[in-house]
Every structure is written in C-alpha cells, then in structure tokens.
Design a protein around this motif. Structure first.
Motif, PDB file in Angstrom:
ATOM      1  N   ARG A 107      51.527 -20.087  30.945  1.00 29.59           N
ATOM      2  CA  ARG A 107      50.320 -20.086  30.113  1.00 29.59           C
ATOM      3  C   ARG A 107      49.978 -21.497  29.634  1.00 29.59           C
ATOM      4  N   HIS A 122      46.796 -12.208  25.657  1.00 32.32           N
ATOM      5  CA  HIS A 122      47.677 -12.285  26.821  1.00 32.32           C
ATOM      6  C   HIS A 122      46.936 -12.820  28.048  1.00 32.32           C
ATOM      7  N   HIS A 123      45.695 -12.403  28.219  1.00 38.03           N
ATOM      8  CA  HIS A 123      44.935 -12.805  29.401  1.00 38.03           C
ATOM      9  C   HIS A 123      44.098 -14.063  29.187  1.00 38.03           C
ATOM     10  N   ALA A 144      42.076 -16.802  31.652  1.00 38.16           N
ATOM     11  CA  ALA A 144      40.615 -16.695  31.605  1.00 38.16           C
ATOM     12  C   ALA A 144      39.967 -18.057  31.376  1.00 38.16           C
ATOM     13  N   SER A 176      46.179  -7.835  23.970  1.00 41.60           N
ATOM     14  CA  SER A 176      45.789  -7.855  25.370  1.00 41.60           C
ATOM     15  C   SER A 176      44.844  -9.013  25.658  1.00 41.60           C
ATOM     16  N   TYR A 177      43.908  -9.221  24.753  1.00 41.95           N
ATOM     17  CA  TYR A 177      42.953 -10.324  24.918  1.00 41.95           C
ATOM     18  C   TYR A 177      43.684 -11.662  24.941  1.00 41.95           C
TER      19      TYR A 177
END
Length: 487
Positions: free
Chosen positions: A152, A363-364, A368, A360-361
């Motif tokens: 990340r 995490h991605h 993105a 969830s937001y």
C-alpha cells in the motif's frame, strides 16, 4: 574468531568456496542482494530515482524542442546566473536592472549558483527541479510504507510521484517552489513520526523559498504544538518565526529591493474590476475536488495535516487573478505532499474504523489513488514519453538555434518566449517591449501566423525610433534583427 584461530582450534567447519574469475555468485547471494534492493528501506529511493529520470526527460525534451511556455525559465536563469558570478540577482526580463528579491523573496536560488557556474544552461535549473520533485517522493513513500506496509505504501508513493500537481509543475518550466515541495514533505514526515526538532528544522527554511511560505511554516509549527506538549518551545518558536518572517519580508525586504518601494502583488489581492473580482464558487469547488478527490479519495479531510494547505489555498482564492484559481501551471505542486501525507495519516484509523464500509473503502483506497494517477497520466505531460515524436528534434528548431548563435556573447537582446531559452545563458536579455529606453543590439522574435520578418522590422522601428535595425535572418519561425546605427 578469525580464520587462523579457527584452524588452530581444529574447527571442522568446511571452508566456503572462493569466487574466482568468471565464477557466478551463489544463488543465495543473488536472492539476498535482490531482496536488499527491494527492501522497504530501499523502495523510496528507487521510486525517487525513477521519478527523477522521468521528470528530467520530460522537461529536457521540452526544452530541446524550444517548447518553453513562458518567460519564467529565463527570469530564474538570469537570477541564478547573477548569483553564480557573485552579483545581485538581477532579472532584466522583469525590467532592466530589476532585482528579483524585490519581486519574490527567494534567496534559496543561490544554492543553484555553484552548479550553474559549472553547467551554465537552463537545463541545469530544469534538472535541479526534477531532482527536488523526485526527492520529495522519498519522505512520502517512506512514511506510507512505514504506516501502511510495503504494498500500500508503494502504491501511495507512486501515485504521489505521478500526481497531476507535480506533473503540471514539471511541465511548466522552472519555479522556486521546487525547493518548497521536499521541505514540506520532510517536515510533515517528521510530524507524523514524532520527530519534532526535525519537523521544525525542515519547515523553517521555507521562509527563504517564497514570501508566503512563512505562513505554511507557522502552520506546521501549530501542528507540532497540537501533537507534542513537550515540544512547546520549538513549536511556538516556529509559529512566531514563520509569521514574523512573512511580515518582515512583505513589509520591509521586498519593498526595499523593489524600485517602487512596495510589494507588487498586493494589487492581485482583493480589489479588481468586473466578473473576475472573486473566485466563482463552482471554480473553487472544482479546484478543491481536483486537489482532494483523485489524490486521497477525500480521506485527507480526516487529517489535521491538511491545515498546511490552507495558506496556499487562501492567498490563491482571495486573489482576483484567475490564473491562481485553477489546476494549471505550478501552483498546486506544494499541495501534493500535504494531501498525500494527510492521506497516510488518516488511513490507519480508517482501516480500523467501527464502520465496515469505511474499513473497506480505506482498504482499497491506495490502489484506487494509484489507478487514478495512472489514468490521469494519459492526459498529462508524462504521456508524451509514449509518443515517438517527443524524441525527435524538429529541423526548424535546429535552424532557429543556428540563427540565434549568430548573436554574440554579451550582447543586449530584446526577445520573446522561444528565443529567450537559447539566450539567457550568454547574453543580456530584455522582454519584448520592455527595454525602458534601451535600444538593444539585437532583437529576436517568433513569427506568428501572417506576421512576417518585415512586420517584425516595422514593429522594432516603432519601439526604438532612434535606432536603425536590419534583418539578420529568419529560420524556424524566428527572426533576428541587428541594430546597424542610430538616428
């Protein structure tokens, strides 16, 4: 225990084979070296090195094609050239004899003087800018990896390097804010790591980059004050220093070097006439969304680090100059490290949020923002590296360069944008129409549409009625005139 001692002690440990000429390294060693190269500690530096190559290639090829878009590169080169020869930073393009310290307070440019003395070219400034922008990726990527892990963190670091704010700044010649970008990045990294002295030391030099950045330094001091009660003296000192430096610079230093005894940019704040007096609401919203959405998915709003962006946004939005309002040119570069490090600050808390959709937001989100940066890059300056024509030097440019080489070193020249880039390293260059009574030795102008060499000669006679000019030649849409006498 050394080898001799081990042998004397009767050690039965088999000796390792000695690598001779032509022998290949052991597979284990190759894996170890490869792992070291791509270890989390090394990744930020490899990222920065790759960005430097890309940034310098873009700006270098643009310069090679004589595609500079403004006079700014020439202005800064004149100042750095003066510093390199131990003179005051006079930029004749701003007006004959204009001291650049009376325009913007950027004494940090003196750091480029030794390098420019060795390599006297505008490319030196462009290379330094590419290096400084790339360097800022080190603290951003390093902090992201530290807080988010290698995968990340690297995604955030690469997204930062490809961010539209940096790309547009790389594409728009050279500006002093190139120094501010890594200083802000290192300062905010230190804030996130709790290294308060380092944060103050990185932020304080911002006052030498540009007059408004003292307020940014003060905000960073306020962030330290909020986060660390044990660093109150340091934080308060930075706040006071930043604000005082800005006040003294705007009220005393710049007016002292300015021929009019004032700060020329006050007239861009407030006042104004017509529909551009205030920034339209939709323009402000659009700019803010560009700054926050593709770079952080708006999650940067959850970090107090975003306060460091307010001084820059503040002076831009209260101005009645439309060029300050949007997403073009170099104005957003100093905001990129703020937004991305604010994202890094906010993500760990979002990843453990009690709300599943927030987790969830978050995490991605790193993937993105990287995807957004890559997608936007297809329409940004770095996309030109995929076009074959970018690497070809137009014959018209070569012809124009040969023509401009006929102007002797040390001559006085009146020029517009394209010729400037080939003259400021060896002649005294004035902006077209702003010689203030000086009849230059030469005039170099770019021809546009139906504007022919004869028209350029007529225009020269109108600007300099007491001088006689003749046409030296025309090549690559550039015409050079020479003063042949006086009336």
């Amino acid at each position: 225990m050394d080898t001799a001692t081990a042998t004397a002690a009767g050690s039965r440990t088999p000796a390792l084979p000695v690598a001779g000429a032509g022998s290949a390294p052991a597979p284990g060693r190759l894996r170890t070296r490869t792992a070291a190269l791509f270890a989390p500690r090394s990744v930020p530096y490899w990222t920065a090195a790759a960005l430097f190559v890309v940034f310098f290639t873009v700006s270098g090829l643009r310069f090679r094609a004589m595609a500079t878009s403004s006079w700014d590169l020439g202005i800064f080169e004149q100042a750095v050239r003066a510093y390199a020869h131990l003179r005051a930073p006079v930029a004749d393009l701003k007006g004959p004899g204009t001291n650049l310290l009376g325009d913007h307070f950027s004494p940090v440019l003196v750091l480029l003087a030794p390098l420019y003395r060795i390599f006297p070219s505008a490319l030196t400034l462009l290379g330094a800018q590419a290096f400084l922008f790339a360097l800022s990726a080190v603290p951003v990527t390093r902090t992201a990896i530290r807080f988010l892990g290698r995968g990340r963190g690297l995604a955030v670091g690469v997204a930062y390097g490809l961010s539209w704010g940096l790309q547009k700044a790389v594409d728009f010649d050279f500006h002093e804010i190139a120094f501010a970008v890594p200083l802000i990045a290192f300062a905010l990294e230190a804030v996130l790591r709790g290294c308060w002295t380092a944060a103050v030391c990185w932020a304080a030099p911002l006052v030498l980059v540009k007059e408004d950045l003292g307020v940014t330094a003060a905000v960073i001091g306020a962030l330290v004050l909020v986060r660390a009660r044990q660093a109150v003296p340091l934080a308060v000192g930075l706040v006071v220093f930043g604000l005082a430096a800005t006040a003294v610079t705007l009220g005393v230093i710049i007016p002292g070097f300015n021929g009019s005894g004032s700060y020329d940019y006050w007239n861009k704040i407030g006042g104004g006439d017509g529909p551009t007096q205030r920034i339209p609401f939709d323009t402000a919203v659009r700019t803010l969304l560009w700054i926050l959405l593709p770079t952080s998915g708006l999650l940067a709003l959850r970090s107090p680090l975003l306060l460091a962006a307010l001084p820059t946004l503040g002076w831009r939005f209260i101005s009645h100059e439309p060029h300050y309002w949007g997403i073009d040119w170099h104005y957003n570069a100093v905001l990129m490290p703020v937004v991305f490090l604010a994202l890094v600050d906010a993500l760990p808390r979002a990843l453990v949020s009690a709300r599943p959709w927030v987790r969830s937001y978050a995490h991605h989100l790193p993937a993105a923002v990287l995807a957004a940066a890559l997608a936007l890059t297809t329409t940004l300056p770095l996309a030109r590296l995929t076009e074959a024509g970018t690497y070809r030097k137009p014959p018209s440019v070569t012809a124009a360069e040969h023509l401009l080489e006929r102007i002797p070193d040390g001559a006085t020249v009146e020029a517009d944008i394209r010729p400037i880039s080939r003259l400021t390293d060896r002649t005294r260059v004035f902006w077209i129409g702003d010689t203030r009574g000086i009849s230059p030795d030469y005039i170099a102008v770019e021809l546009h549409d139906d504007h022919k060499a004869g028209q350029a000669l007529d225009d020269a006679r109108k600007r300099h009625p007491r001088a006689v000019y003749g046409i030296v030649g025309t090549a690559g849409d550039v015409t050079v005139l020479q003063r042949t006498g006086r009336l």
